[in-house]
Scaffold this motif. Structure first.
Motif, mmCIF file in Angstrom:
data_model
loop_
_atom_site.group_PDB
_atom_site.id
_atom_site.type_symbol
_atom_site.label_atom_id
_atom_site.label_comp_id
_atom_site.label_asym_id
_atom_site.label_seq_id
_atom_site.Cartn_x
_atom_site.Cartn_y
_atom_site.Cartn_z
ATOM 1 N N UNK A 70 0.859 -1.185 0.000
ATOM 2 C CA UNK A 70 0.000 0.000 0.000
ATOM 3 C C UNK A 70 0.893 1.232 0.000
ATOM 4 N N UNK A 71 0.556 2.215 -0.810
ATOM 5 C CA UNK A 71 1.413 3.404 -0.877
ATOM 6 C C UNK A 71 0.614 4.660 -1.165
ATOM 7 N N UNK A 72 1.202 5.787 -0.764
ATOM 8 C CA UNK A 72 0.614 7.100 -1.051
ATOM 9 C C UNK A 72 1.571 7.856 -1.960
ATOM 10 N N UNK A 73 1.058 8.432 -3.040
ATOM 11 C CA UNK A 73 1.882 9.245 -3.943
ATOM 12 C C UNK A 73 1.259 10.624 -4.094
ATOM 13 N N UNK A 74 2.111 11.593 -4.380
ATOM 14 C CA UNK A 74 1.623 12.950 -4.631
ATOM 15 C C UNK A 74 2.183 13.440 -5.968
ATOM 16 N N UNK A 75 1.309 14.023 -6.785
ATOM 17 C CA UNK A 75 1.753 14.573 -8.071
ATOM 18 C C UNK A 75 0.768 15.643 -8.518
#
Lengths: 140, 222
Positions: free
Chosen positions: A102-107
């Motif tokens: 599970x991961x969180x990304x920001x863009x």
């Protein structure tokens, strides 16, 4: 294991990651077809329940892609989403499942190439981890 | 409200290790307000347990339920038709819930999924603090609204003790010395002389020291 094609669910904010996916498409950038995108009005809408439900239903990986920190259309939705992702990571760890699933990304919406890169990065990571133990048991 | 924390998944999984089919029941009372045993928490616990059991290769069937309150028999009665359809029932209410359930349905097994901790309130999002110890004889008016029974580590009626330093209690740098706050508030209000009065030893018989307690109101009893 070589033929393993992971199922990955990506919860994407419509103001950034989803628009970035559109941009990636317009730019003819290819990214792995393993990623199934779910559009959200804001990553603040994502709930711990949605992330766990995806895992329980057999997803090998799940990620949330929201706006750059400080640039959420609704001010703090992406920061709240990060906390929920961290909760799910802790839950998986407690259950002996790799939190990296599970991961969180920001863009931002202008980062089409980054969207494709994230999809490749997550697919590569999950291929390395192998099939979800939850999925294995469900199939068995 | 009554504040609690959910037990670890490992502890809950151990409780239900022999079960194939369970019910998780939440409560719309205090535990919903402190985000530990309401509808969402019931759903999250059910999913977490299902994931764990699928991983073990022993899937479990879990049904979810939410009662208006688990501290009133009339709501507990709502489970009468279904309660025996399960190997066990997990209650996400405070410690009252599993007991009321067990009293109403003696043949069923009930497990607590929550560790009940204290009477308190929210001091911020996701933060709850103790404010009442349920001592049975309220004295907060003597201390300008600051309760030394629940908030002083020693429950001192006359303080502070020698363990107060820099506004903190000696037991932890995270624990505020309530007596420091009481003295400061009395000074701000020009009523420091109130503290010259030595408060008598508290009668703890109305607290837990007097044994299990009961409250009867004749005008309401039938």
């Amino acid at each position: 294991m070589d033929t393993f094609e992971p199922q990955i669910v990506a919860f994407c904010c419509k103001y950034c990651a989803y628009a970035a996916a559109d941009l990636a498409g317009s730019m003819r950038l290819s990214y792995p077809p393993n990623v199934k995108v779910v559009q959200l009005p804001c990553t603040g809408r994502v709930d711990i329940f949605h992330l766990l439900k995806a895992i329980e239903d057999g997803a090998d990986g799940v990620y949330v892609a929201g706006c750059l920190e400080g640039e959420c259309h609704f001010l703090k939705g992406n920061l709240r989403a990060r906390k929920k992702v961290e909760y799910v990571k802790r839950t998986l760890e407690e259950l002996g499942i790799e939190p990296a699933r599970v991961e969180m990304y920001n863009l931002s919406s202008a980062m089409g190439p980054r969207f494709a890169e994230i999809a490749r990065e997550m697919t590569g990571r999950i291929k390395e981890l192998g099939p979800s133990p939850v999925k294995d048991a469900a199939i068995a | 409200m009554i504040v609690g924390d959910r037990k670890s998944l490992a502890e809950i999984l151990d409780m239900i290790k022999d079960c194939q089919n369970i019910l998780i029941t939440g409560c719309k009372g205090c535990v919903t307000v402190c985000n530990v045993g309401g509808l969402k928490e019931v759903q999250i616990l059910a999913l977490s347990l299902k994931i764990a059991r699928k991983k073990e290769g022993r899937p479990i069937t879990i049904e979810e339920n939410l009662l208006e309150r688990q501290c009133d028999p009339e709501y507990i009665a709502e489970l009468a038709d279904v309660v025996h359809n399960y190997d066990a029932v997990l209650s996400m209410a405070c410690g009252v819930g599993p007991q009321f359930l067990a009293e109403a349905y003696p043949a069923q097994k009930f497990f607590p999924a929550i560790n009940t901790k204290f009477f308190g309130g929210a001091t911020g999002h996701g933060v709850w603090e103790e404010r009442c110890a349920g001592c049975g004889t309220c004295v907060i008016h003597n201390y300008d609204g600051l309760c030394p029974v629940s908030r002083c580590s020693k429950s001192l009626m006359n303080g502070p003790c020698g363990g107060s330093a820099g506004g903190l209690c000696e037991i932890s740098k995270d624990v505020v010395c309530i007596w420091d706050m009481i003295v400061k508030k009395k000074m701000e209000q020009g009523r420091l002389e109130d503290l010259l009065r030595v408060m008598p030893a508290k009668d703890w018989s109305t607290s837990r020291d007097g044994g299990p307690r009961k409250s009867i109101r004749e005008e309401l009893s039938q």
